[in-house]
Write an enzyme that holds these catalytic residues in place. Structure first.
Site, PDB file in Angstrom:
ATOM      1  N   ASP A 114     -15.812  43.392  27.411  1.00 28.03           N
ATOM      2  CA  ASP A 114     -15.612  44.220  28.598  1.00 28.03           C
ATOM      3  C   ASP A 114     -15.807  43.427  29.884  1.00 28.03           C
ATOM      4  O   ASP A 114     -16.344  42.323  29.883  1.00 28.03           O
ATOM      5  CB  ASP A 114     -16.565  45.417  28.580  1.00 28.03           C
ATOM      6  CG  ASP A 114     -18.026  44.993  28.668  1.00 28.03           C
ATOM      7  OD1 ASP A 114     -18.369  43.957  28.083  1.00 28.03           O
ATOM      8  OD2 ASP A 114     -18.819  45.691  29.319  1.00 28.03           O
ATOM      9  N   GLU A 115     -15.383  44.025  30.966  1.00 25.38           N
ATOM     10  CA  GLU A 115     -15.658  43.582  32.334  1.00 25.38           C
ATOM     11  C   GLU A 115     -15.311  42.110  32.594  1.00 25.38           C
ATOM     12  O   GLU A 115     -16.063  41.383  33.223  1.00 25.38           O
ATOM     13  CB  GLU A 115     -17.135  43.843  32.683  1.00 25.38           C
ATOM     14  CG  GLU A 115     -17.471  45.322  32.727  1.00 25.38           C
ATOM     15  CD  GLU A 115     -18.869  45.604  33.212  1.00 25.38           C
ATOM     16  OE1 GLU A 115     -19.072  46.670  33.825  1.00 25.38           O
ATOM     17  OE2 GLU A 115     -19.777  44.777  32.980  1.00 25.38           O
TER      18      GLU A 115
END
Length: 639
Positions: free
Chosen positions: A314-315
């Protein structure tokens, strides 16, 4: 008495009964229900994994029958919940139960808890305590987040720098000895009193696996790439410098994770500009496979088979890889990827190949099964439908409220981890003294209890600031979950991130009593009121069900948690109060907690007057609620 193969469950129950009664119970093999005996057995006529029946009669004693070992284990938990809460405080040589019949099975096969031990380290003993209470509330998956920007928390003997450097935080000139401080970890890298330093040794982790196995909990390790990788990057730079100094250039570059000439400009969600690996060089793939092989060996040593590995994913911030000469050359050779952003999907495909070769399911946050379209928006990646990938959907904020629906409708199996319902690191309420973050709103016990897995719009009544939604207009254009996709929602998972958590005691405050509301929804599934179309009638039904549940939590579960497994430091909600016609009217979220008050401006203590009914008062009124051990809540002021 137990059927062959249920020795673990029999010994578990025997140990707890010894604590509750002060008596040692005999444990012997056998399946015939007879008076005065608790019988544990498997029964293939009971349908559904983890299902059980519990029958209590004078003629046959107590008989717990399960479709499998886990079903028997969960039947034991229901038996334990039938004992009066006071029994856990002081052993009672005589324990009486009402006759009864229970038939029960879980709605979801995956009932998970995510624990972040990377941002701030949480000790193995505290993880074991979490495992025990998870098992008591019939949860079965522990997702351990062990690597991130601020720490690498699992010993990998083949790559000792990962913990020698990456598991410690403190003052440093180069980060070749330890990482920089973060989240209040302070200047000293020594683990004593410093929650920024520490790791699980290989033995620690194997012992945890064995403990979880005995409690029917599967531990799912997370090795987070390509973002959130700063601890790994700096650990491997320390390795690189050491081997280069020894004249071993080829060995030094073998596990290097960066392009040293990378001039990319980016900023991560945590304000790092150096936390993403270079996916266009082979070092990351070599390191990932080496780590996975060592983790597999740990499971095998524990007599287990690793089945799911979470890869995070993620991210990853915008701008990564664009200034890397290695990635620029790679993109020239592979124009089919189009944009640098799509290198994340390339990386995911590479590590998916590694995991597939090892017969592992690749789990990760939703990004692992998504890609950017021509407009730059994230969409489900059809290439991954039907593959061995398991997305955990966390992003339920604003326009992404329907993201789980979209992925399930596209054919992916989905674990719902919705921020606004299941993020336990978010503060219970907006009081400035309340611990926790609030970027995704506020999450309390009811936030999980109210969740409707198959129609998230019905349980989303307000935005993160408490502003009410109009369901007729605010969710217009969002994708509903198709009835045929209900089966794609295979589970729920609560999350506890540790940026603001300093050790196990504080973690307990964050996850209890929220965990009880979550466990109810994960086991029972969508409540009957979840299908009521009229919002006013649905909310009224929800309120009635919550009133029932809140009384159970306050009158039964909290008194039990005061002593269960040594007692938990759960959050005690402060009372509410109002003065009407000169009388104090007070209540508390969970009826059953004691409310004490003062009228002289002093803070209440355990000897202050007990509130039982409206009482005439004057002056400055202070209120505090208490558990059975005399622990008090935050003070409430009523004037």
């Amino acid at each position: 008495a137990y059927q062959e193969g249920l020795e673990n469950e029999a010994n578990y129950l025997s140990e707890i009964l010894k604590q509750l009664s002060g008596n040692t119970t005999r444990v012997l093999e056998g399946t015939q229900g007879i008076p005065g005996v608790i019988t544990l057995r498997k029964d293939e006529t009971i349908k559904g994994a983890e299902a059980y029946q519990l029958v209590s009669t004078p003629e046959e004693g107590i008989v717990i029958s399960g479709s499998d070992e886990a079903g028997v284990f969960y039947g034991i938990q229901s038996l334990l919940s039938m004992f009066p809460p006071a029994t856990w405080a002081a052993p009672a040589s005589r324990l009486e139960l009402e006759m009864g019949y229970i038939e029960d099975r879980p709605a979801f096969a995956y009932r998970g808890m995510h624990l972040d031990i990377a941002r701030n380290f949480i000790e193995a003993d505290d993880i074991r305590k979490l495992i025990r209470v998870m098992a008591y509330y019939k949860m079965n998956k522990l997702h351990l987040h062990m690597t991130d920007d601020e720490g690498w928390r699992l010993e990998i003997p083949a790559l000792p720098e990962l913990t020698e450097v990456g598991a410690f935080r403190g003052h440093t000139l180069s980060e070749r000895d330890n990482l920089i401080p973060a989240y209040g970890s302070g200047p000293d890298p020594a683990p004593e009193g410093n929650h920024g330093s520490g790791y699980l040794s290989r033995k620690d982790f194997i012992d945890l696996l064995l403990f979880a196995k005995a409690h029917h909990i599967e531990v799912i390790p997370e090795i987070n790439f390509p973002g959130h990788a700063r601890a790994a990057i700096y650990s491997m730079e320390a390795r690189y410098d050491r081997l280069m100094a020894e004249g071993k250039q080829e060995e030094a570059e073998w596990y290097r994770l960066i392009d040293p000439q990378d001039a990319s400009v980016y900023n991560s969600a945590q304000n790092f500009n150096d936390n993403v690996i270079c996916v266009c060089t082979e070092g990351p793939y070599r390191l990932f496979e080496t780590v996975v092989d060592e983790v597999i060996d740990m499971y095998e040593e524990a007599g287990l088979t690793l089945e799911i590995l979470n890869t995070g994913g993620d991210e990853v911030p915008a701008g990564v890889w664009k200034g890397s000469p290695l990635c620029q050359a790679f993109m020239e050779e592979h124009p089919e990827y189009g944009k640098f952003e799509n290198l994340q999907a390339y990386f995911g495909g590479r590590i998916f190949e590694i995991l597939t070769k090892k017969n592992l399911v690749m789990a990760g946050w939703e990004e692992i099964v998504m890609k950017k379209n021509e407009e730059g928006s994230w969409i489900p990646n059809p290439e991954f439908v039907g593959s061995n990938m398991l997305p955990l959907v966390w992003n339920s904020i604003y326009e992404n409220l329907d993201l789980g629906n979209r992925l399930a409708n596209a054919g992916f199996p989905v674990i719902l981890c919705n921020v606004n319902n299941f993020y336990f690191d978010l503060a219970y309420t907006h009081h400035p003294a309340e611990r926790g973050l609030y970027w995704g709103g506020f999450v309390n016990t009811r936030s999980s209890f109210d969740f409707t897995p198959y129609d998230v719009f019905k349980s989303t009544l307000a935005d993160k600031w408490g502003n009410p939604y109009n369901p007729e207009t605010d969710f217009e254009g969002m994708e509903k979950l198709k009835p045929e996709a209900f089966k794609q929602i295979i589970g729920l998972q609560a999350e506890l991130w540790s940026e603001t958590v300093k050790g196990g005691t504080m973690a307990e405050y964050y996850y209890l009593p929220k965990l009880i509301g979550f466990a109810e929804r994960a086991w029972v599934g969508q409540a009957s009121w979840g299908s009521i179309p009229d919002q006013e009638k649905r909310v009224a039904s929800m309120d009635r069900d919550w009133n029932r549940f809140a009384n159970i939590v306050g009158q039964r579960e909290m008194p039990r948690l005061d002593y269960l497994f040594g007692g938990f430091s759960y959050r005690i909600p402060p009372p509410g109060g109002v003065i009407q016609d000169g009388k104090l009217h007070a209540n508390v979220d969970f009826p059953g907690l004691a409310i004490r008050y003062t009228t002289d401006g002093s803070e209440p203590n355990v000897d202050s007057p007990l509130y039982t009914e409206p009482v005439e008062v004057s002056g400055k009124i202070m209120l505090r609620s208490y558990d059975t051990r005399g622990r008090g809540s935050r003070v409430s002021l009523v004037e």
